[in-house]
Every structure is written in structure tokens, then in C-alpha cells.
Design a protein around this motif. Structure first.
Motif, short mmCIF file in Angstrom:
data_model
loop_
_atom_site.label_atom_id
_atom_site.label_comp_id
_atom_site.label_asym_id
_atom_site.label_seq_id
_atom_site.Cartn_x
_atom_site.Cartn_y
_atom_site.Cartn_z
N ASP A 123 22.73 6.75 -2.10
CA ASP A 123 23.77 7.51 -2.79
C ASP A 123 23.46 9.01 -2.87
O ASP A 123 24.33 9.84 -2.58
N PRO A 124 22.23 9.40 -3.28
CA PRO A 124 21.96 10.84 -3.40
C PRO A 124 22.15 11.60 -2.09
O PRO A 124 22.72 12.70 -2.09
N SER A 125 21.68 11.04 -0.98
CA SER A 125 21.83 11.74 0.30
C SER A 125 23.29 11.78 0.73
O SER A 125 23.75 12.78 1.31
N ASP A 126 24.04 10.72 0.45
CA ASP A 126 25.47 10.71 0.80
C ASP A 126 26.24 11.73 -0.03
O ASP A 126 27.09 12.46 0.49
N ILE A 127 25.94 11.79 -1.33
CA ILE A 127 26.60 12.77 -2.20
C ILE A 127 26.21 14.19 -1.79
O ILE A 127 27.05 15.10 -1.80
N SER A 128 24.96 14.37 -1.39
CA SER A 128 24.51 15.69 -0.94
C SER A 128 25.29 16.13 0.29
O SER A 128 25.66 17.30 0.42
N PHE A 129 25.55 15.19 1.20
CA PHE A 129 26.33 15.52 2.39
C PHE A 129 27.76 15.89 2.01
O PHE A 129 28.33 16.84 2.53
N MET A 130 28.35 15.13 1.08
CA MET A 130 29.69 15.46 0.61
C MET A 130 29.72 16.88 0.03
O MET A 130 30.63 17.66 0.30
N ASN A 131 28.70 17.18 -0.76
CA ASN A 131 28.61 18.50 -1.39
C ASN A 131 28.53 19.61 -0.35
O ASN A 131 29.08 20.70 -0.54
N SER A 132 27.86 19.32 0.78
CA SER A 132 27.71 20.33 1.82
C SER A 132 29.05 20.68 2.48
O SER A 132 29.18 21.73 3.11
N LEU A 133 30.04 19.80 2.34
CA LEU A 133 31.37 20.05 2.91
C LEU A 133 32.24 20.90 1.99
O LEU A 133 33.34 21.28 2.36
N CYS A 134 31.74 21.17 0.79
CA CYS A 134 32.51 21.90 -0.22
C CYS A 134 31.88 23.27 -0.47
O CYS A 134 30.68 23.36 -0.74
N SER A 135 32.69 24.31 -0.40
CA SER A 135 32.19 25.66 -0.64
C SER A 135 32.47 26.14 -2.06
O SER A 135 32.18 27.28 -2.41
N GLY A 136 33.04 25.25 -2.89
CA GLY A 136 33.36 25.61 -4.27
C GLY A 136 32.63 24.72 -5.25
O GLY A 136 31.51 24.26 -5.00
N ASP A 137 33.26 24.46 -6.39
CA ASP A 137 32.68 23.58 -7.40
C ASP A 137 32.81 22.13 -6.95
O ASP A 137 33.84 21.72 -6.39
N PHE A 138 31.78 21.34 -7.25
CA PHE A 138 31.74 19.97 -6.75
C PHE A 138 31.30 19.02 -7.86
O PHE A 138 30.39 19.32 -8.63
#
Length: 215
Positions: A123-138
Motif C-alpha cells: 500500500d505505501p509504495s502504491d500510494i506513493s506512486f499515486m502521489n507522484s502523479l499529483c502536483s498539488g495537494d494529495f
């Protein structure tokens, strides 16, 4: 075929599982698929496509079947499949991805190696990847999916970039030494309400469970 096109609910029952599936949008999806087949059945590429560097790892035929189920679930009729180069540019691999401009939804499915431990550990690595796709607040949330005899987890990522709001949903289902990922990204122009997205995710979860049980 007519019953599937005009029906609202499909119930499937076997010794291994029982599932109920929404048939909303099936008529339009099948009509679109038939039209595409008629238009392209004699099509031959002008140059052979170079095999993906991951082609030797995964047979994508089952993934196209899963992707088709996802497309039907969101009732997309204007979709197109992404090329291998487009998929790799997004940072994905071993997958089949599609995009509906009208619905502003990007979807896809991947078949990756399973972790040594339990599915929650990724989960942490998957969420981290999702976060990398966002340039704003996540923001994000994760949960286990209560699906009989299947190890399945659901991850949500919420991205706010100024006036733009995006939602990412990743459903991962373990089978043996592999993990099936189903991914949906709802763009800022997506009109699907939260309840509709929950229904879509639930249908995709059932399809994923059926897929891994058949493998």
C-alpha cells in the motif's frame, strides 16, 4: 446476446463463487464494439509493431478481457487503447490501458509480481506512486475488500491542483505469485458522482475476483 444487451443485471453462480453484475450500458458498448470490428476487420498495419520489452513476461490477452469489463462498467463508448509507449511514459508496465475523452476517465489493468508478504505491505509504495502523479495537494485512503476467498485491497487517491480535482482508484487482487491491478483515474471533467464510482468499483472488484478464481 439480445438478453445481455437489454438486461439490467446478470447473476452468475458456480461452486466457487456467486456474483451479481450490472449490465448498464451494455447495449451501447456492444454496439460500439461491433461497429469497430466491422470498420477494422480488414485492417493491416503498415509496419509490424515492435514487441514491448515486457511482452515476454505477460500474455496480455486476459488483460484485454479485464479491460473490456472495466470499459463496460463505466459505460464508455468512445474509448481508445493506449500504445505501449504511452503506457510506459506514465510509468506503468505489463498493462492494458484505455482512455475515454467523453467521460474523462483513464483506466487500465496490470499483472505484476506479488509481494513476499501480505498485499497490504505494498500500500505505501502504491500510494506513493499515486502521489507522484499529483502536483498539488494529495490525500489517500486504503481498505481491504470483503470478497470471499480472494485477497483484495482498494486504494483511493485524491488530488487537488488549483481548480482541478482528480480521483484515482486502484484495486489490487492477489492470485498466487501475481497481483492483478485495476486502475481508474477520473479527470477534472468527469461527471460521475461518488455513488456511481462506488458502484463501478464494486463491479470491477467482482470481475477481478472472478478472473483470479478462473486462473
Amino acid at each position: 446476446m439480445d438478453a445481455i444487451q437489454r438486461g439490467l443485471v446478470l447473476k452468475v453462480q458456480s461452486e466457487r463463487m456467486t456474483g451479481t453484475y450490472s449490465l448498464k450500458g451494455t447495449m451501447r458498448a456492444l454496439a460500439s464494439a461491433r461497429k469497430c470490428a466491422y470498420q477494422n476487420y480488414q485492417y493491416v498495419s503498415s509496419a509490424p509493431q515492435q514487441p514491448s520489452e515486457y511482452a515476454h513476461e505477460v500474455d496480455k490477452t486476459p488483460l484485454f478481457q479485464v479491460a473490456t469489463q472495466m470499459i463496460t462498467a463505466v459505460e464508455a463508448v468512445d474509448f481508445r487503447y493506449l500504445s505501449d509507449d504511452e503506457i510506459k511514459e506514465m510509468g506503468f508496465q505489463d498493462g492494458v490501458f484505455w482512455f475515454s475523452e467523453n467521460l474523462d476517465i483513464l483506466g487500465g489493468t496490470m499483472n505484476l509480481n506479488a509481494p513476499d508478504g501480505n498485499l497490504r505491505e505494498t500500500d505505501p509504495s502504491d500510494i506513493s506512486f499515486m502521489n507522484s502523479l499529483c502536483s498539488g495537494d494529495f490525500a489517500s485512503k486504503t481498505r481491504a475488500v470483503d470478497t470471499a476467498e480472494v485477497d483484495q485491497r482498494e486504494l483511493h487517491g485524491y488530488c487537488i491542483e488549483g481548480d482541478r480535482r482528480l480521483e484515482m482508484i486502484a484495486l489490487k487482487t492477489r492470485f498466487g505469485t501475481r497481483v492483478l491491478y485495476n486502475i481508474l483515474l477520473f479527470g477534472p471533467n468527469s461527471t460521475q458522482e461518488t455513488t456511481e464510482r462506488e458502484e463501478v468499483t464494486g463491479n470491477i472488484a467482482l470481475h477481478a475476483a472472478r478472473f483470479v478464481n478462473s486462473e
